[in-house]
Write an enzyme that holds these catalytic residues in place. Sequence first.
Site, mmCIF file in Angstrom:
data_model
loop_
_atom_site.group_PDB
_atom_site.id
_atom_site.type_symbol
_atom_site.label_atom_id
_atom_site.label_comp_id
_atom_site.label_asym_id
_atom_site.label_seq_id
_atom_site.Cartn_x
_atom_site.Cartn_y
_atom_site.Cartn_z
ATOM 1 N N SER A 7 26.394 26.143 -38.179
ATOM 2 C CA SER A 7 25.349 26.112 -37.290
ATOM 3 C C SER A 7 25.972 26.268 -36.080
ATOM 4 C CB SER A 7 24.432 24.897 -37.457
ATOM 5 O OG SER A 7 23.582 24.491 -36.488
ATOM 6 N N TYR A 19 21.988 16.333 -37.964
ATOM 7 C CA TYR A 19 22.044 17.659 -38.419
ATOM 8 C C TYR A 19 23.573 18.085 -37.660
ATOM 9 C CZ TYR A 19 21.029 22.865 -38.929
ATOM 10 O OH TYR A 19 21.231 24.105 -39.273
HETATM 11 C C1 GCO Z 1 17.419 23.154 -33.561
HETATM 12 C C2 GCO Z 1 17.676 24.176 -34.578
HETATM 13 C C3 GCO Z 1 18.876 24.518 -35.238
HETATM 14 C C4 GCO Z 1 19.062 25.666 -35.838
HETATM 15 C C5 GCO Z 1 20.464 26.161 -36.216
HETATM 16 C C6 GCO Z 1 21.190 26.568 -34.710
HETATM 17 O O1 GCO Z 1 16.278 22.248 -33.841
HETATM 18 O O2 GCO Z 1 18.005 23.136 -32.604
HETATM 19 O O3 GCO Z 1 16.620 24.046 -35.642
HETATM 20 O O4 GCO Z 1 19.344 23.342 -35.546
HETATM 21 O O5 GCO Z 1 18.279 25.475 -37.104
HETATM 22 O O6 GCO Z 1 21.101 25.528 -37.191
HETATM 23 O O7 GCO Z 1 22.441 27.197 -35.119
#
Ligand code: GCO
Length: 264
Positions: A147, A160
């Site tokens: 990501s 995340y």
């Molecule tokens: C957020 C997005 C990200 C993306 C992605 C970016 O809330 O910033 O959802 O997390 O999904 O992974 O590369």
Amino acid sequence: MSVNLFDIKGKTALVTGATHGLGMAMAKGLGLAGATIIVNGNSSQEKVDKAVAEYKALGIDARGYRFDVTNEEQVKTAIAKIESEVAPIDILINNAGIIKRVPLEEMEVADFKQVIDVDLVSPFIVSKHVVKGMIQRKSGKIVNICSMMSELGRNSVGAYAAAKGGLKMLTQNMATEWGKHNIQVNGIGPGYFATSQTEPIRIDGHPFNDFIVGRTPAGKWGDPDDLAGAAIFLSSNASNFVNGHVLYVDGGILATIGKPANEA
Ligand code: GCO
């Protein structure tokens, strides 16, 4: 050297979380290039069946397997079943993932752990059980879906980012350990794509929507189909000496600091 370095016809690819979104887009790309697609999902059998029908309508040889990628017993059983019912897995795309957007100081520990479990621990579990066959066969391709958050932080996505940053290092470590078996482990780092996951922050008028469009040199959200080329490259002989690399497909986001909101 093969005439078509990108040829993946006849290969078998397991794509986790392939019932929708980026997983489905990448799996369709691999399937249209001639690979048999093992479609994994966990929410319901109906959703897996519906996705398989969608692949088949495109002429893709697709089979559905419902299992929870965070549950080692289920993963182990499913991999054995796939390899006896279909074929050895040549390509593994660790795509299944979740996000919870909560400021860190308010986040429940259980939610933080769940994100780490799905986004970081599950690629380890699935790879652990797929790689054993790859080691025996002395060949394999593993692609971990990373990501922007493998490189950058952002308010509210701490768990995340911790998982995706970890997944980048897990990719490098898998490449380190398994390279000697002719297995290449790489990552794809999608930028901001129009999927159901980003739907809540993509709506017109949402400040994040304008921010992303302004922050991306390409000036738009990505189309999930834009990921197919990277998926095919990292799954084919074209990438046989590429190992431990994360290929960012982000319309140039990581290349720039961005620009003021009112600048053209
Ligand atoms: C957020 C997005 C990200 C993306 C992605 C970016 O809330 O910033 O959802 O997390 O999904 O992974 O590369």
